[in-house]
Design an enzyme around this catalytic site. Structure first.
Site, PDB file in Angstrom:
ATOM      1  N   HIS A  55       0.862  -1.185   0.000  1.00 57.82           N
ATOM      2  CA  HIS A  55       0.000   0.000   0.000  1.00 57.82           C
ATOM      3  C   HIS A  55       0.899   1.236   0.000  1.00 57.82           C
ATOM      4  O   HIS A  55       1.593   1.496   0.983  1.00 57.82           O
ATOM      5  CB  HIS A  55      -0.901  -0.005   1.232  1.00 57.82           C
ATOM      6  CG  HIS A  55      -1.820  -1.179   1.290  1.00 57.82           C
ATOM      7  ND1 HIS A  55      -3.108  -1.141   0.828  1.00 57.82           N
ATOM      8  CD2 HIS A  55      -1.610  -2.444   1.736  1.00 57.82           C
ATOM      9  CE1 HIS A  55      -3.670  -2.331   0.992  1.00 57.82           C
ATOM     10  NE2 HIS A  55      -2.784  -3.142   1.546  1.00 57.82           N
ATOM     11  N   LEU A  56       0.888   1.977  -1.098  1.00 59.06           N
ATOM     12  CA  LEU A  56       1.736   3.165  -1.217  1.00 59.06           C
ATOM     13  C   LEU A  56       0.956   4.457  -0.996  1.00 59.06           C
ATOM     14  O   LEU A  56       1.535   5.536  -1.020  1.00 59.06           O
ATOM     15  CB  LEU A  56       2.452   3.181  -2.567  1.00 59.06           C
ATOM     16  CG  LEU A  56       3.358   1.964  -2.829  1.00 59.06           C
ATOM     17  CD1 LEU A  56       4.138   2.151  -4.126  1.00 59.06           C
ATOM     18  CD2 LEU A  56       4.296   1.694  -1.666  1.00 59.06           C
ATOM     19  N   ARG A  57      -0.354   4.349  -0.816  1.00 62.42           N
ATOM     20  CA  ARG A  57      -1.220   5.432  -0.320  1.00 62.42           C
ATOM     21  C   ARG A  57      -1.388   6.624  -1.246  1.00 62.42           C
ATOM     22  O   ARG A  57      -1.994   7.622  -0.844  1.00 62.42           O
ATOM     23  CB  ARG A  57      -0.711   5.935   1.039  1.00 62.42           C
ATOM     24  CG  ARG A  57      -0.534   4.854   2.101  1.00 62.42           C
ATOM     25  CD  ARG A  57      -1.791   4.085   2.373  1.00 62.42           C
ATOM     26  NE  ARG A  57      -1.672   3.237   3.574  1.00 62.42           N
ATOM     27  CZ  ARG A  57      -2.492   2.248   3.857  1.00 62.42           C
ATOM     28  NH1 ARG A  57      -3.480   1.945   3.031  1.00 62.42           N
ATOM     29  NH2 ARG A  57      -2.329   1.536   4.955  1.00 62.42           N
ATOM     30  N   ASN A  87      -6.652   0.756  -2.959  1.00 65.10           N
ATOM     31  CA  ASN A  87      -7.575   1.351  -1.976  1.00 65.10           C
ATOM     32  C   ASN A  87      -7.064   2.711  -1.505  1.00 65.10           C
ATOM     33  O   ASN A  87      -6.747   2.937  -0.345  1.00 65.10           O
ATOM     34  CB  ASN A  87      -7.799   0.408  -0.791  1.00 65.10           C
ATOM     35  CG  ASN A  87      -6.524   0.040  -0.058  1.00 65.10           C
ATOM     36  OD1 ASN A  87      -5.460  -0.053  -0.657  1.00 65.10           O
ATOM     37  ND2 ASN A  87      -6.623  -0.170   1.241  1.00 65.10           N
ATOM     38  N   HIS A 172      -8.764 -10.286  -0.811  1.00 69.27           N
ATOM     39  CA  HIS A 172      -8.660 -10.254   0.644  1.00 69.27           C
ATOM     40  C   HIS A 172      -9.795 -11.151   1.144  1.00 69.27           C
ATOM     41  O   HIS A 172     -10.955 -10.757   1.134  1.00 69.27           O
ATOM     42  CB  HIS A 172      -8.825  -8.825   1.147  1.00 69.27           C
ATOM     43  CG  HIS A 172      -8.748  -8.674   2.626  1.00 69.27           C
ATOM     44  ND1 HIS A 172      -7.911  -7.761   3.235  1.00 69.27           N
ATOM     45  CD2 HIS A 172      -9.394  -9.294   3.643  1.00 69.27           C
ATOM     46  CE1 HIS A 172      -8.054  -7.835   4.554  1.00 69.27           C
ATOM     47  NE2 HIS A 172      -8.963  -8.759   4.815  1.00 69.27           N
ATOM     48  N   HIS A 225      -2.354 -12.725   1.715  1.00 76.86           N
ATOM     49  CA  HIS A 225      -2.009 -12.814   3.139  1.00 76.86           C
ATOM     50  C   HIS A 225      -2.772 -13.896   3.928  1.00 76.86           C
ATOM     51  O   HIS A 225      -3.492 -13.597   4.872  1.00 76.86           O
ATOM     52  CB  HIS A 225      -2.164 -11.455   3.832  1.00 76.86           C
ATOM     53  CG  HIS A 225      -3.415 -10.684   3.511  1.00 76.86           C
ATOM     54  ND1 HIS A 225      -4.680 -11.222   3.525  1.00 76.86           N
ATOM     55  CD2 HIS A 225      -3.580  -9.371   3.190  1.00 76.86           C
ATOM     56  CE1 HIS A 225      -5.563 -10.305   3.221  1.00 76.86           C
ATOM     57  NE2 HIS A 225      -4.917  -9.165   3.018  1.00 76.86           N
ATOM     58  N   ASP A 298       2.375  -7.015   2.439  1.00 77.85           N
ATOM     59  CA  ASP A 298       1.200  -6.217   2.796  1.00 77.85           C
ATOM     60  C   ASP A 298       1.645  -4.947   3.531  1.00 77.85           C
ATOM     61  O   ASP A 298       1.063  -4.543   4.537  1.00 77.85           O
ATOM     62  CB  ASP A 298       0.208  -7.011   3.641  1.00 77.85           C
ATOM     63  CG  ASP A 298      -1.140  -6.313   3.786  1.00 77.85           C
ATOM     64  OD1 ASP A 298      -1.384  -5.343   3.054  1.00 77.85           O
ATOM     65  OD2 ASP A 298      -1.941  -6.728   4.649  1.00 77.85           O
TER      66      ASP A 298
END
Length: 416
Positions: A55-57, A87, A172, A225, A298
């Protein structure tokens, strides 16, 4: 551009060698040095790591992480390629946004970015995104990660559509109704702490449903995950049936358990949650016997203020992409062995995606990492490239630190 790395040992060899890189590819081994020369300090040269789940936001959550900090952290961790999750705010469900992220990341000279795109519009789970256009823009996979796919019919349609495009969907896998408001693994520890639990059945039930959808559609599905023994057994059974299913585990689900939550520290709050030691041991066995296909982190950065909230309110996620290999090598290298561990973090993710497997042969793309397998260093989050400068492994002594990461023939990270 020509670059020669000297004083290195190719993975699997004890011989000191040099490798010359030209125009983004390996030109040859032990030839006359050309161009810039770098001392590899006796480290082990391997293909750069590949991350399928980070997740690099960016966009919209850059107080937590952004492309520069996240890809710099990845390069410092030895990663040459990173698949980022969609996301964000806005959600990555627009082909123009996919193209923009790839262009921006390419100008940074750090780890290579391959954005995942949302499976459904806005990740709402209601209507499929424009999957064909997203693939054309450069999306690496489709996923609603960060949200579970509650509508089985929509996921079925997505699998059929993605299958026709030759693309992977990753999921997920948690049943949201079973998970409910659980903040940690449901079991003796959650009961002792008086905290709402997330049962293993939430993961297992959703994985079981999704395997039936794969059986119906024949499309490729990657389970993110995995955290429980039961879910892994379900994946094993699906593979025995010949279904095109793959799965990943994360270092935190191998090295940490729900016992860590006894101090009520939200740094250990993740989704899916840390499980029992028995689950962790079983997942490690899955890595050893090939039931688990690859390792992913993750990487999920949040601000320190967010993670300092109580367990009921704090967001889930641990950020540690730059120490993932040292954690795995230090904790599990004796069981996995170097070549197996590297395969799980390089060639195996490539196989999951259907990409060419990385190689150290002449002519191969020059995505490389030099690893110091023996020097012990203390984990100091203040040195992290990531904006999330805190970690469960703070103060621990680890081995296997990357010394140099080369991406497309250019130096993306060099330890001073």
């Amino acid at each position: 551009m020509t670059l020669t790395i000297q004083n290195i040992k190719r993975v699997g060899s004890d011989t000191t060698e040099s490798v010359t890189i030209e125009n983004g590819k390996i030109k040859g081994w032990n030839i006359e040095p050309e161009g810039e020369t770098i001392d590899g300090k006796g480290g082990t040269l391997a293909p750069a790591l590949i991350e399928l789940h980070a997740h690099l936001r960016e966009p919209g959550q850059t107080e937590k992480e952004d492309l520069h900090s996240g890809l710099a952290a990845a390069a410092a961790g030895g990663y040459g390629t990173v698949v980022c999750m969609p996301n964000t705010s806005p959600v990555i469900d627009d082909p123009a946004l996919v193209r923009s992220l790839i262009e921006k990341a390419g100008a940074l000279g750090l780890a290579r970015l391959k954005p995942a795109a949302a499976l459904t519009k806005g990740q709402k789970g209601e209507a499929l995104a424009e999957l064909s256009y997203l693939k054309g823009a450069g999306a690496a996979m489709f996923t609603d990660d960060g949200r579970t796919n509650e509508n089985a019919r929509v996921l079925r349609l997505g699998l059929e559509y993605a299958g026709s495009l030759g693309m992977v969907i990753s999921v997920h896998a948690e049943d949201a109704t079973l998970r409910a408001d659980g903040v940690m693994n449901e079991g003796p520890v959650s009961e002792a702490l008086g905290l709402p639990g997330n049962p293993a059945a939430a993961e297992a039930a959703r994985v079981a449903r999704d395997m039936e959808l794969v059986a119906q559609t024949g499309a490729r599905l990657h389970v993110q995950h995995l955290s429980t023994a039961r879910a892994l057994d379900i994946v094993r059974e699906a593979k025995k049936r010949g279904l095109p299913v793959t799965c990943e585990v994360c270092p935190h689900h191998l090295d940490l358990t729900d016992e860590a939550l006894r101090g009520f520290d939200a740094i250990y709050k993740v989704a899916p949650p840390l499980r029992t030691q028995a689950d962790a041991d079983y997942l490690l066995e899955g890595l050893l016997d090939g039931s688990v296909d690859c390792i992913a982190t993750d990487h999920a950065p949040h601000t320190k203020a967010e993670k300092e909230r109580d367990l009921l309110e704090a967001p889930s996620g641990i950020a540690y992409i730059e120490i993932a290999f040292p954690v795995m090598w230090t904790k599990f290298g004796d069981k996995l062995g170097l070549e197996k561990l590297l395969d799980l973090m390089t060639a195996a993710p490539a196989r999951v995606m259907g990409w060419p497997e990385p190689s150290l042969e002449a002519g191969a793309p020059a995505d490389l990492v030099v690893l110091d397998l023996y020097t012990e260093r203390e984990v100091n989050p203040a040195e992290f490239k990531s904006k999330a400068k805190f970690t469960p492994w703070q103060g621990q002594t680890l081995r296997g630190w990357p010394l140099l990461t080369v991406v497309d023939g250019k130096v993306a990270y060099r330890r001073e």
